[in-house]
Write an enzyme that holds these catalytic residues in place. Structure first.
Site, mmCIF file in Angstrom:
data_model
loop_
_atom_site.group_PDB
_atom_site.id
_atom_site.type_symbol
_atom_site.label_atom_id
_atom_site.label_comp_id
_atom_site.label_asym_id
_atom_site.label_seq_id
_atom_site.Cartn_x
_atom_site.Cartn_y
_atom_site.Cartn_z
ATOM 1 C CG ASP A 14 -2.177 0.899 0.979
ATOM 2 O OD1 ASP A 14 -2.387 1.365 -0.168
ATOM 3 O OD2 ASP A 14 -2.933 1.101 1.936
ATOM 4 N N GLY A 15 0.306 2.322 -0.476
ATOM 5 C CA GLY A 15 0.955 3.621 -0.464
ATOM 6 C C GLY A 15 0.030 4.635 0.169
ATOM 7 C CD GLU A 52 -1.524 2.260 -3.408
ATOM 8 O OE1 GLU A 52 -1.178 1.062 -3.312
ATOM 9 O OE2 GLU A 52 -2.482 2.737 -2.784
ATOM 10 C CG ASP A 74 -5.444 -0.324 -1.435
ATOM 11 O OD1 ASP A 74 -4.528 0.164 -2.129
ATOM 12 O OD2 ASP A 74 -5.637 0.024 -0.249
ATOM 13 C CG HIS A 129 -9.120 2.801 3.310
ATOM 14 N ND1 HIS A 129 -8.121 3.178 4.182
ATOM 15 C CD2 HIS A 129 -8.732 3.242 2.088
ATOM 16 C CE1 HIS A 129 -7.186 3.831 3.519
ATOM 17 N NE2 HIS A 129 -7.527 3.885 2.256
ATOM 18 C CG ASP A 139 -4.067 2.426 5.070
ATOM 19 O OD1 ASP A 139 -3.831 3.166 4.094
ATOM 20 O OD2 ASP A 139 -4.695 2.815 6.079
#
Length: 152
Positions: A14-15, A52, A74, A129, A139
């Protein structure tokens, strides 16, 4: 090494970015054979997409042998770029999109393709999320990493 001999590594990436552009961070979780490794990093002036992408690149670069890698992200951009063949089209068109505009972040796409070369990569889109604990974990890693680059 045949594909059946390759280790299967589960990766979540994740970023995060505070502002876009702004200070950003990335996080990755690598899981293999009951072991886990977290890696993070960031940049003072970046974008969410770049973070990301950096998470995926660094996760792949952390592997010390060719593996079957199941990357959970995501980022619809990254997953769709590979699953829907966008990258192949960009390469055929000289890093141009169908609208003839240049592909953003070409430097990182090229770096990602290089990092992918020794591996058999499987892309898995996860909802961000949401209730995916490992995605929520990366995240948090990305947000924490981005904080290191924010002005105090």
């Amino acid at each position: 090494m045949s594909d059946t001999d390759k280790k299967t590594v589960i990766v979540f990436t994740d970023g995060a970015c505070s502002g876009n552009p702004g200070p950003g961070g990335w996080g990755a979780l690598l899981q293999w054979n009951g072991q886990e490794k977290e890696i993070t990093g960031g940049a003072p002036d970046t974008t969410n997409n770049r973070m990301e992408m950096r998470a995926v690149i660094e996760a792949l670069n952390a592997l010390n042998q060719p593996c079957h890698v199941k990357i959970h992200s995501d980022s619809a951009l990254i997953v769709n770029a590979f699953k829907q063949g966008w990258v192949d089209g960009w390469l055929k068109r000289g890093w141009k999109k169908t609208n003839k505009k240049p592909v953003e972040n070409r430097d990182l796409w090229e770096e990602m393709l290089t990092a992918m070369q020794p591996h058999d990569v499987e892309w898995i889109k996860v909802k961000g999320h949401s209730d995916n604990e490992r995605n929520n974990r990366v995240d948090r890693l990305a947000v924490e990493a981005s904080r290191k680059f924010q002005q105090s």
